[in-house]
Design a protein around this motif. Sequence first.
Motif, PDB file in Angstrom:
ATOM      1  N   UNK A 110       0.835  -1.210   0.000  1.00 49.53           N
ATOM      2  CA  UNK A 110       0.000   0.000   0.000  1.00 49.53           C
ATOM      3  C   UNK A 110       0.865   1.253   0.000  1.00 49.53           C
ATOM      4  N   UNK A 111       1.896   1.275   0.845  1.00 53.65           N
ATOM      5  CA  UNK A 111       2.775   2.449   0.906  1.00 53.65           C
ATOM      6  C   UNK A 111       3.539   2.634  -0.405  1.00 53.65           C
ATOM      7  N   UNK A 112       3.955   1.533  -1.027  1.00 53.89           N
ATOM      8  CA  UNK A 112       4.627   1.639  -2.323  1.00 53.89           C
ATOM      9  C   UNK A 112       3.685   2.266  -3.345  1.00 53.89           C
ATOM     10  N   UNK A 113       2.439   1.817  -3.348  1.00 55.70           N
ATOM     11  CA  UNK A 113       1.449   2.377  -4.275  1.00 55.70           C
ATOM     12  C   UNK A 113       1.240   3.870  -4.027  1.00 55.70           C
ATOM     13  N   UNK A 114       1.234   4.258  -2.780  1.00 61.53           N
ATOM     14  CA  UNK A 114       1.044   5.677  -2.446  1.00 61.53           C
ATOM     15  C   UNK A 114       2.249   6.510  -2.901  1.00 61.53           C
ATOM     16  N   UNK A 115       3.443   5.933  -2.825  1.00 61.38           N
ATOM     17  CA  UNK A 115       4.628   6.644  -3.305  1.00 61.38           C
ATOM     18  C   UNK A 115       4.588   6.858  -4.819  1.00 61.38           C
ATOM     19  N   UNK A 116       3.810   6.016  -5.498  1.00 63.06           N
ATOM     20  CA  UNK A 116       3.613   6.187  -6.939  1.00 63.06           C
ATOM     21  C   UNK A 116       2.472   7.161  -7.236  1.00 63.06           C
ATOM     22  N   UNK A 117       2.035   7.871  -6.193  1.00 63.60           N
ATOM     23  CA  UNK A 117       0.983   8.902  -6.326  1.00 63.60           C
ATOM     24  C   UNK A 117      -0.355   8.312  -6.745  1.00 63.60           C
ATOM     25  N   UNK A 118      -0.606   7.075  -6.374  1.00 62.47           N
ATOM     26  CA  UNK A 118      -1.897   6.459  -6.653  1.00 62.47           C
ATOM     27  C   UNK A 118      -2.899   6.914  -5.595  1.00 62.47           C
ATOM     28  N   UNK A 119      -4.080   7.284  -6.030  1.00 62.75           N
ATOM     29  CA  UNK A 119      -5.137   7.757  -5.127  1.00 62.75           C
ATOM     30  C   UNK A 119      -5.476   6.671  -4.103  1.00 62.75           C
ATOM     31  N   UNK A 120      -5.836   7.068  -2.874  1.00 60.61           N
ATOM     32  CA  UNK A 120      -5.937   6.146  -1.734  1.00 60.61           C
ATOM     33  C   UNK A 120      -6.840   4.952  -2.019  1.00 60.61           C
ATOM     34  N   UNK A 121      -8.028   5.179  -2.554  1.00 62.37           N
ATOM     35  CA  UNK A 121      -8.956   4.066  -2.775  1.00 62.37           C
ATOM     36  C   UNK A 121      -8.386   3.047  -3.761  1.00 62.37           C
ATOM     37  N   UNK A 122      -7.634   3.526  -4.751  1.00 63.16           N
ATOM     38  CA  UNK A 122      -6.999   2.608  -5.704  1.00 63.16           C
ATOM     39  C   UNK A 122      -5.764   1.953  -5.111  1.00 63.16           C
ATOM     40  N   UNK A 123      -5.043   2.684  -4.262  1.00 62.78           N
ATOM     41  CA  UNK A 123      -3.824   2.140  -3.654  1.00 62.78           C
ATOM     42  C   UNK A 123      -4.127   0.999  -2.690  1.00 62.78           C
ATOM     43  N   UNK A 124      -5.337   0.987  -2.132  1.00 66.80           N
ATOM     44  CA  UNK A 124      -5.701  -0.097  -1.212  1.00 66.80           C
ATOM     45  C   UNK A 124      -6.052  -1.385  -1.963  1.00 66.80           C
ATOM     46  N   UNK A 125      -6.334  -1.286  -3.265  1.00 67.30           N
ATOM     47  CA  UNK A 125      -6.777  -2.459  -4.021  1.00 67.30           C
ATOM     48  C   UNK A 125      -5.718  -3.564  -4.076  1.00 67.30           C
ATOM     49  N   UNK A 126      -4.437  -3.269  -4.418  1.00 67.15           N
ATOM     50  CA  UNK A 126      -3.421  -4.339  -4.375  1.00 67.15           C
ATOM     51  C   UNK A 126      -3.295  -4.956  -2.990  1.00 67.15           C
ATOM     52  N   UNK A 127      -3.421  -4.138  -1.961  1.00 63.75           N
ATOM     53  CA  UNK A 127      -3.336  -4.644  -0.587  1.00 63.75           C
ATOM     54  C   UNK A 127      -4.478  -5.609  -0.292  1.00 63.75           C
ATOM     55  N   UNK A 128      -5.685  -5.265  -0.746  1.00 63.49           N
ATOM     56  CA  UNK A 128      -6.842  -6.143  -0.548  1.00 63.49           C
ATOM     57  C   UNK A 128      -6.637  -7.469  -1.271  1.00 63.49           C
ATOM     58  N   UNK A 129      -6.092  -7.393  -2.493  1.00 61.00           N
ATOM     59  CA  UNK A 129      -5.821  -8.615  -3.248  1.00 61.00           C
ATOM     60  C   UNK A 129      -4.852  -9.523  -2.487  1.00 61.00           C
ATOM     61  N   UNK A 130      -3.820  -8.926  -1.905  1.00 65.82           N
ATOM     62  CA  UNK A 130      -2.828  -9.708  -1.155  1.00 65.82           C
ATOM     63  C   UNK A 130      -3.442 -10.278   0.123  1.00 65.82           C
ATOM     64  N   UNK A 131      -4.239  -9.465   0.818  1.00 63.51           N
ATOM     65  CA  UNK A 131      -4.857  -9.906   2.070  1.00 63.51           C
ATOM     66  C   UNK A 131      -5.705 -11.152   1.854  1.00 63.51           C
ATOM     67  N   UNK A 132      -6.481 -11.172   0.759  1.00 62.74           N
ATOM     68  CA  UNK A 132      -7.428 -12.257   0.535  1.00 62.74           C
ATOM     69  C   UNK A 132      -6.962 -13.255  -0.533  1.00 62.74           C
TER      70      UNK A 132
END
Length: 461
Positions: A110-132
């Motif tokens: 999630x933090x890596x995605x945020x460093x790429x300037x990805x908007x928060x709701x989209x940045x959480x998506x890879x994290x959700x995929x990994x979680x589940x």
Amino acid sequence: MQYKKDILIFFGIFLLALLVRLPFISHPMESIFDEHFQHVTVSNLHRGSPFFDLHPPLATLLWEGAVHQKEFSQIVHGGVKIRVPFDDFPYYNLRFLMAILGSLLPAIVFLIARLFSIEISLATLPAIFIIFDNALIIYSRSILPDMFLLFFGFLGILLWLLSHRSKIKIASSFLFFLAMLSVGSAISIKWTGLGFLGIILLYEAYHTNIKRVVFAVIGVGVVYLLVFAVFFVRLTGNNIESVYKVNALNSVHFTQKKNITNFAQFFVQYHQAMMQANKAYDTNFEMGKHPTASKPYQWLYNQKNINFWVDQNYTAGIVLSGNFPAWIIGILSTLTLATLTLLKKLKYSISVVLPKSIYLLLCGFFISYVPLFFIDRSLFIYHYFPALIFSYMLVPFVLSFWASLLQSTFTIRRIVKIFVIIVVTWYIAFIPRIYGIPSPFSSIQKTVEFDTMAKTQAVVV
């Protein structure tokens, strides 16, 4: 203020992942898949008895460090089998440690995605995929080294990106040092960790940061040498326990006298044995390859699952299988962005602007994935994990691309919600196969592959 929100989401992701990974973590109270091999190596290290593995020893050093103050019985190799009772071995502590690291992984992404300037709701998506992701959950609950590899590798990428973001020179240098420490640790778990170093070296070389290239190679090399130095010092003797029958092991000696000369000889000899064991790996099996081996192209659509553990009656089991919808979304996103990138490079007129961070993530995917086609030994679905996570991080960019075409963020938010619902539903449907609990709807299919693994005298690595 934005950083505070990111930090809160970071901890929220970590806690959600932990909530998914902890249920039934003490079950089964016997080895699943390769855990018995790790049980043996930790037991040997705990008593200073020499042993051999075809991977670098950092994972064993870390596991033994986590249970160093505890006492448990010595265990003899005798081959590696599934369903071996742990007895007094503190397996729960080690599974819990892996659950912590496996829960930190989506938060780091999630933090890596945020460093790429990805908007928060989209940045959480890879994290959700990994979680589940069913497969990543199972590896986050098992005494297996690959979660160390993923944790150190992506933590290294995060720290490296932060070093570029920092405007304070000393802070940037310190973050770069920590990044190389983490990447060096990944390589000291498995040589496939070299992919993370390759990403960094390619970027720095492309931007002619030669000094950073040199420091990266030196830093990672020092970490790797120190790991083997600790390993060399901890063990004493010449009778090395190993499930691998390689001639080069006859030259490896954990001598009583610990000095630089003896360490240098040991380092070279041990690596010769590692190389020989990797080349001769498939000779351990009657059919010429491991029964659960698969081809890299099969991983893209989640094929060749592995029965990690099955109870005696085949009523409950743990099956290593990915979250199929998430895997498909990930690879389609990767192929879409790879195609768009190629078209732009060929000077085709495409109106969309592709962020430079896409090139870095595509580089991460292909460096982690393509070399595996050229490895001449059995491979397994979990070798795809690093590339898989890079593919997950590309999903937000594809959604941003469609948002720019449709000129509607509302539609994209609905797509994100649909993705999350599908991925979570898939996870829920396969809960019995993740946690090894009986299912009222089906029983575990009895397979020749599992029966072979349950009896085999060789180890999957």
